[in-house]
Motif scaffolding. Structure first.
Motif, PDB file in Angstrom:
ATOM      1  N   VAL A 138      41.010  41.040  31.175  1.00 23.16           N
ATOM      2  CA  VAL A 138      41.769  39.791  31.328  1.00 23.16           C
ATOM      3  C   VAL A 138      40.786  38.635  31.160  1.00 23.16           C
ATOM      4  CG1 VAL A 138      43.239  38.401  32.824  1.00 23.16           C
ATOM      5  CG2 VAL A 138      43.390  40.906  32.892  1.00 23.16           C
ATOM      6  N   TYR A 139      41.116  37.704  30.252  1.00 24.64           N
ATOM      7  CA  TYR A 139      40.261  36.536  30.005  1.00 24.64           C
ATOM      8  C   TYR A 139      40.976  35.285  30.526  1.00 24.64           C
ATOM      9  CZ  TYR A 139      37.864  39.723  26.833  1.00 24.64           C
ATOM     10  OH  TYR A 139      37.187  40.787  26.298  1.00 24.64           O
ATOM     11  N   LEU A 140      40.279  34.546  31.334  1.00 28.63           N
ATOM     12  CA  LEU A 140      40.825  33.308  31.899  1.00 28.63           C
ATOM     13  C   LEU A 140      39.879  32.150  31.570  1.00 28.63           C
ATOM     14  CD1 LEU A 140      41.762  34.567  35.493  1.00 28.63           C
ATOM     15  CD2 LEU A 140      43.297  34.348  33.540  1.00 28.63           C
ATOM     16  N   ASN A 141      40.398  31.155  30.885  1.00 30.45           N
ATOM     17  CA  ASN A 141      39.659  29.908  30.662  1.00 30.45           C
ATOM     18  C   ASN A 141      40.214  28.858  31.634  1.00 30.45           C
ATOM     19  OD1 ASN A 141      38.146  31.073  28.624  1.00 30.45           O
ATOM     20  ND2 ASN A 141      39.513  30.342  26.989  1.00 30.45           N
ATOM     21  N   ILE A 142      39.478  28.634  32.705  1.00 31.88           N
ATOM     22  CA  ILE A 142      39.949  27.774  33.794  1.00 31.88           C
ATOM     23  C   ILE A 142      39.329  26.387  33.630  1.00 31.88           C
ATOM     24  CG2 ILE A 142      40.119  27.500  36.285  1.00 31.88           C
ATOM     25  CD1 ILE A 142      39.665  30.517  36.544  1.00 31.88           C
ATOM     26  N   THR A 143      40.179  25.394  33.503  1.00 31.49           N
ATOM     27  CA  THR A 143      39.729  23.999  33.414  1.00 31.49           C
ATOM     28  C   THR A 143      39.938  23.325  34.760  1.00 31.49           C
ATOM     29  OG1 THR A 143      40.275  23.889  31.059  1.00 31.49           O
ATOM     30  CG2 THR A 143      40.006  21.807  32.221  1.00 31.49           C
ATOM     31  N   ASN A 144      38.866  22.796  35.307  1.00 28.43           N
ATOM     32  CA  ASN A 144      38.892  22.147  36.615  1.00 28.43           C
ATOM     33  C   ASN A 144      38.664  20.643  36.469  1.00 28.43           C
ATOM     34  OD1 ASN A 144      38.698  24.709  38.538  1.00 28.43           O
ATOM     35  ND2 ASN A 144      37.233  24.991  36.873  1.00 28.43           N
ATOM     36  N   THR A 145      39.011  19.920  37.517  1.00 28.28           N
ATOM     37  CA  THR A 145      38.902  18.459  37.509  1.00 28.28           C
ATOM     38  C   THR A 145      38.045  18.006  38.680  1.00 28.28           C
ATOM     39  OG1 THR A 145      41.091  18.237  36.506  1.00 28.28           O
ATOM     40  CG2 THR A 145      40.168  16.288  37.558  1.00 28.28           C
ATOM     41  N   LEU A 146      37.094  17.111  38.377  1.00 28.38           N
ATOM     42  CA  LEU A 146      36.229  16.511  39.392  1.00 28.38           C
ATOM     43  C   LEU A 146      36.372  14.998  39.354  1.00 28.38           C
ATOM     44  CD1 LEU A 146      32.831  18.460  39.077  1.00 28.38           C
ATOM     45  CD2 LEU A 146      34.540  18.672  40.894  1.00 28.38           C
ATOM     46  N   ASN A 147      36.379  14.399  40.524  1.00 32.04           N
ATOM     47  CA  ASN A 147      36.328  12.941  40.652  1.00 32.04           C
ATOM     48  C   ASN A 147      34.937  12.566  41.173  1.00 32.04           C
ATOM     49  OD1 ASN A 147      39.009  12.623  39.847  1.00 32.04           O
ATOM     50  ND2 ASN A 147      39.768  12.854  41.941  1.00 32.04           N
ATOM     51  N   ILE A 148      34.178  11.822  40.368  1.00 31.36           N
ATOM     52  CA  ILE A 148      32.816  11.426  40.726  1.00 31.36           C
ATOM     53  C   ILE A 148      32.800   9.914  40.918  1.00 31.36           C
ATOM     54  CG2 ILE A 148      30.395  11.439  40.052  1.00 31.36           C
ATOM     55  CD1 ILE A 148      30.938  13.855  38.351  1.00 31.36           C
ATOM     56  N   THR A 149      32.397   9.474  42.103  1.00 27.86           N
ATOM     57  CA  THR A 149      32.392   8.052  42.458  1.00 27.86           C
ATOM     58  C   THR A 149      30.956   7.572  42.634  1.00 27.86           C
ATOM     59  OG1 THR A 149      34.507   8.313  43.595  1.00 27.86           O
ATOM     60  CG2 THR A 149      33.240   6.320  44.081  1.00 27.86           C
ATOM     61  N   MET A 199      37.657  39.490  33.553  1.00 31.40           N
ATOM     62  CA  MET A 199      37.808  40.570  34.525  1.00 31.40           C
ATOM     63  C   MET A 199      37.954  41.879  33.746  1.00 31.40           C
ATOM     64  SD  MET A 199      40.217  38.896  37.510  1.00 31.40           S
ATOM     65  CE  MET A 199      41.493  38.353  36.377  1.00 31.40           C
ATOM     66  N   ALA A 200      36.919  42.717  33.817  1.00 27.93           N
ATOM     67  CA  ALA A 200      36.905  43.978  33.045  1.00 27.93           C
ATOM     68  C   ALA A 200      36.118  45.019  33.809  1.00 27.93           C
ATOM     69  CB  ALA A 200      36.309  43.728  31.655  1.00 27.93           C
ATOM     70  N   ASP A 201      35.962  46.194  33.173  1.00 29.76           N
ATOM     71  CA  ASP A 201      35.180  47.288  33.750  1.00 29.76           C
ATOM     72  C   ASP A 201      35.734  47.675  35.114  1.00 29.76           C
ATOM     73  OD1 ASP A 201      33.661  47.249  31.450  1.00 29.76           O
ATOM     74  OD2 ASP A 201      32.188  45.840  32.310  1.00 29.76           O
ATOM     75  N   GLU A 202      34.921  47.435  36.178  1.00 27.09           N
ATOM     76  CA  GLU A 202      35.379  47.861  37.494  1.00 27.09           C
ATOM     77  C   GLU A 202      36.580  47.059  37.982  1.00 27.09           C
ATOM     78  OE1 GLU A 202      32.128  44.779  38.107  1.00 27.09           O
ATOM     79  OE2 GLU A 202      32.428  46.585  36.878  1.00 27.09           O
ATOM     80  N   MET A 203      36.899  45.954  37.298  1.00 25.29           N
ATOM     81  CA  MET A 203      38.082  45.165  37.637  1.00 25.29           C
ATOM     82  C   MET A 203      39.207  45.381  36.637  1.00 25.29           C
ATOM     83  SD  MET A 203      36.576  41.511  38.921  1.00 25.29           S
ATOM     84  CE  MET A 203      35.460  41.409  40.330  1.00 25.29           C
ATOM     85  N   SER A 204      39.196  46.499  35.953  1.00 23.55           N
ATOM     86  CA  SER A 204      40.246  46.752  34.962  1.00 23.55           C
ATOM     87  C   SER A 204      41.618  46.922  35.602  1.00 23.55           C
ATOM     88  CB  SER A 204      39.897  48.001  34.133  1.00 23.55           C
ATOM     89  OG  SER A 204      39.756  49.144  34.982  1.00 23.55           O
ATOM     90  N   TYR A 205      41.629  47.206  36.887  1.00 21.33           N
ATOM     91  CA  TYR A 205      42.920  47.322  37.570  1.00 21.33           C
ATOM     92  C   TYR A 205      43.667  45.994  37.570  1.00 21.33           C
ATOM     93  CZ  TYR A 205      40.409  45.205  41.499  1.00 21.33           C
ATOM     94  OH  TYR A 205      39.667  44.379  42.293  1.00 21.33           O
ATOM     95  N   MET A 206      42.944  44.875  37.396  1.00 21.55           N
ATOM     96  CA  MET A 206      43.606  43.577  37.372  1.00 21.55           C
ATOM     97  C   MET A 206      44.443  43.411  36.105  1.00 21.55           C
ATOM     98  SD  MET A 206      42.988  42.142  40.189  1.00 21.55           S
ATOM     99  CE  MET A 206      43.760  40.608  39.747  1.00 21.55           C
ATOM    100  N   PHE A 207      44.118  44.211  35.092  1.00 19.04           N
ATOM    101  CA  PHE A 207      44.936  44.137  33.870  1.00 19.04           C
ATOM    102  C   PHE A 207      46.366  44.591  34.147  1.00 19.04           C
ATOM    103  CE2 PHE A 207      46.682  46.250  30.111  1.00 19.04           C
ATOM    104  CZ  PHE A 207      46.611  45.227  29.175  1.00 19.04           C
ATOM    105  N   ASP A 208      46.494  45.646  34.927  1.00 20.66           N
ATOM    106  CA  ASP A 208      47.834  46.124  35.274  1.00 20.66           C
ATOM    107  C   ASP A 208      48.585  45.110  36.126  1.00 20.66           C
ATOM    108  OD1 ASP A 208      47.268  48.465  33.889  1.00 20.66           O
ATOM    109  OD2 ASP A 208      46.437  49.441  35.680  1.00 20.66           O
ATOM    110  N   TYR A 209      47.876  44.484  37.035  1.00 23.51           N
ATOM    111  CA  TYR A 209      48.544  43.511  37.916  1.00 23.51           C
ATOM    112  C   TYR A 209      48.962  42.262  37.131  1.00 23.51           C
ATOM    113  CZ  TYR A 209      49.041  39.836  41.421  1.00 23.51           C
ATOM    114  OH  TYR A 209      49.514  38.783  42.159  1.00 23.51           O
ATOM    115  N   CYS A 210      48.097  41.776  36.291  1.00 21.93           N
ATOM    116  CA  CYS A 210      48.399  40.527  35.586  1.00 21.93           C
ATOM    117  C   CYS A 210      49.466  40.727  34.499  1.00 21.93           C
ATOM    118  CB  CYS A 210      47.124  39.956  34.950  1.00 21.93           C
ATOM    119  SG  CYS A 210      45.878  39.437  36.167  1.00 21.93           S
TER     120      CYS A 210
END
Length: 270
Positions: A138-149, A199-210
């Motif tokens: 499972v590949y996730l490209n997560i874009t986050n937002t920061l507020n810098i003052t 998330m791969a290899d030892e986390m391959s179970y996440m493929f079934d969940y997602c």
């Protein structure tokens, strides 16, 4: 009779000479009496006293002027009561100079004193999900937002942002972005940065969940860690934050926020 007449003429001549020699001094004495204080000798004009015992000044030749080229060779005798030896408003000038220096120092300290750089995590903006069925990844490209003052009265540079994502105490993605932007004095900027995760290899179970079709929302909890490095006047400062976020790994999601500030979307180098 002749001797008496000639003696009278000589006496009259000497009296006239004495009157001519003593008249300036007597006038000065009368001036002091009228003023009530000691007169200023520098106010008297040049007078050449000529008489039987007087000698003409060899320097000025009786003109009252110093020859050009001898200014550094001659020494002038000035009376102690001369006003030129008493500069006016000296204390006023010294006091004003000290006050101006103190004012400039206070202003410099106030405007140049370093203040904190506030970094606040605004949350996950977008999540782009893709799958690899062969590798069960499972590949996730997560874009986050920061507020810098920037709370300073001078601009600061955001040198780099370092971020990583953890799931189940395992780092599943890292990102580092350099040479980002500059923040103006007393200004705030919103910066978006993307962290690619897998998330791969030892986390391959996440493929079934997602990819489970019976579930509409496939939320997982990930920990976001971010470190922002800012520089100003050759000094570097780092601010770090950690937070937990829900991420839907079952499909692409976008979070809409009503923020009107300029947004910079940054991607890590490949």
């Amino acid at each position: 009779m002749g001797k008496s007449f000639s003696h009278l003429i000589k006496q009259t001549f000497y009296d006239d000479c004495e009157d001519s020699l003593t008249s300036p001094l007597e006038d000065g004495a009368q001036g002091e009496g009228e003023d009530g204080k000691g007169g200023d000798v520098s106010q008297f004009p040049y007078v050449e006293f000529t008489g039987r015992d007087s000698v003409t000044c060899p320097t000025c030749q009786g003109t009252g002027r110093i020859p050009r080229g001898q200014e550094n060779q001659l020494v002038a005798l000035i009376p102690y009561s001369d006003q030129r030896l008493r500069p006016r408003r000296t204390k006023l000038y010294v006091t004003a100079s000290v006050l101006v220096c103190l004012l400039l120092s206070v202003l410099a300290v106030f405007f140049l004193f370093p203040r904190s750089i506030d970094v606040s995590y605004a949350g996950v903006k977008t999540v782009f999900v893709s799958y690899d069925q062969d590798k069960r990844s499972v590949y996730l490209n997560i874009t986050n937002t920061l507020n810098i003052t920037n709370n300073n009265y001078y601009s600061v540079e955001v040198a780099n942002i370092t971020a990583q994502v953890q799931f189940a105490k395992t780092v599943i993605g890292k990102s580092r972005i350099s040479n980002i932007t500059a923040i103006s004095p007393l200004d705030m900027k919103q910066i978006d940065y993307m962290v690619p995760t897998i998330m791969a290899d030892e986390m391959s179970y996440m493929f079934d969940y997602c990819t489970l079709q019976t579930i509409k929302v496939h939320n997982i909890v990930v920990m976001m860690q971010v470190t922002v490095t800012t520089t100003y006047f050759g000094h570097a400062e780092q601010v770090s934050q950690e937070m937990y976020q829900y991420v839907d790994c079952g499909g692409n999601t976008t979070s809409v926020r009503g923020l009107s500030t300029t947004t910079h979307i940054l991607h890590p180098p490949e």
